[in-house]
Design an enzyme around this catalytic site. Sequence first.
Site, short mmCIF file in Angstrom:
data_model
loop_
_atom_site.label_atom_id
_atom_site.label_comp_id
_atom_site.label_asym_id
_atom_site.label_seq_id
_atom_site.Cartn_x
_atom_site.Cartn_y
_atom_site.Cartn_z
CB CYS A 5 -0.87 0.02 1.24
SG CYS A 5 -1.73 -1.53 1.52
CG ASN A 106 3.58 -0.45 2.20
OD1 ASN A 106 3.11 -1.48 1.74
ND2 ASN A 106 4.58 0.18 1.65
N GLY A 107 2.84 -3.23 4.31
CA GLY A 107 3.71 -4.37 4.56
C GLY A 107 2.91 -5.57 4.98
CE1 TYR A 251 3.93 -3.55 -12.52
CE2 TYR A 251 3.55 -3.66 -10.16
CZ TYR A 251 3.06 -3.59 -11.44
OH TYR A 251 1.72 -3.55 -11.66
#
Length: 473
Positions: A5, A106-107, A251
């Site tokens: 995220c 995030n993670g 990416y």
Amino acid sequence: MKDACGVVGAAFPGSDAALPIYYSLYALQHRGQESAGIAIAHNGVTRSIKGTGIVPWVFKRTDLLSVHGSVGIGHVRYSTSGGSGIENAQPLTVNFGGGTIAIAHNGNLVNSGELRRELEQLGHVFLSDSDTEVIVHLLVKELMRNDIPESIRRLMRCLNGSYSMVIMVNDILVAVRDPLGFKPLCFGKVDSEDGHGYIVASESVAIEVHDGEFIRDVRPGEVLVITGAQMESHQLYTPKNAAHCVFEYVYFARPDSIIDGRLVYDVRLKIGERLAAEHPVEADMVSPVPDSGITSAIGYSKKSGIEYIEALMKNRYVGRTFIMPSDAVRKKAVQLKLNTIKPNIDGRRVILIDDSIVRGNTSRRIVDRVKKAGASEVHVRIGSPPIISPCYLGIDMPTRAELIASHKSIPAVETAIHAETLGYLSVEGLVEATGIPASDLCLGCLTGVYPVEIPGERCALRQLRLEEFDSGE
Ligand code: SF4
């Protein structure tokens, strides 16, 4: 597999933080398109706005202008299948004896099941299966007894996995990056019409959107505590090595972001140059699979001297296929997203540059489309090594059985995607392109060797277990 995220936190003493956070979330939209949320603290009350979908669907400008408060956090999320509902949208906000906590994470924790079971035995009740809720329970327990830095230190001792988090404890903003620094997190200062103060965010573009000044990355194991205009840094754990996710460079991140001291654009350019050196081929044109292949295709063209011509045009109003939750949606999305430019391709030998091959279905469809548009040959070059293992650390990848390179040789993948030739960048080539030593990168999905213990997987522990860490203070 859980989320990968984008997070943002803002502390703008004297002005409202909601609108600046909204702009930052816009800049981080590529990190998650399934839900978004903002939580703002004001006079002991925390207000949240959350919803499913992309940032402009979730927030109305008028709503944001009515939410007052100078400290806030925000989140954009993508999920695995089945987990895209509003119940999983963040920030997660809870009231406790000491006030209110809001967290945006995030993670992915690899030991969240174990931690949850321990807490449940102690009588804790959970409302979701998210690992963020586990973090909240552990943090509340500590905050009832300790100050913020000590609470975070004790929290981090329990957590195994990747986490870059922004946390609001009442109106204090806290930023936490795990001791191996898997996920990016940086901070900067803003002094513009958007406000005056600090922004912490997953990527530097979320600071630049305010004409802000990027200061630096949050270091692995570091915690920032921002109270009003004051920022304190606490290096709670000092890692011997880091484990930055290499896929952020390949990416995930925006090319105009700076992550752990490297401009992502520069890394992708080097990936393309290195790819041309490792896998040369005679052809008439080099084309990216847009968008993430663009910079590497420029690098390949520069190094090989073969002209850069676009074979495919992207409809930018369709989400990224990699982060679409279901197979059916993903299939349609390729058709909606990429169109061929026939006059550019007709009768030509085309080198297609893409960032990765996951299941192989998307690559095959793209090669077929380019051939149908008249290409005489299609040579595929991939800016990463074969993905042979799943990610347990926050990037949503399929299981090993679905990863084409985990059970097929490179010639077999070449045949499966209908390419004349296929060349993947080597692990050494990728590491060299990042400019970061391999010992400071996570390469788990490319090598099958992970930097943290994961049941059933091989592990090269980068450091002692968290319990044994020396304190940095
Ligand atoms: S396993 Fe792969 S995708 Fe996951 S954190 Fe490591 S490098 Fe990134």
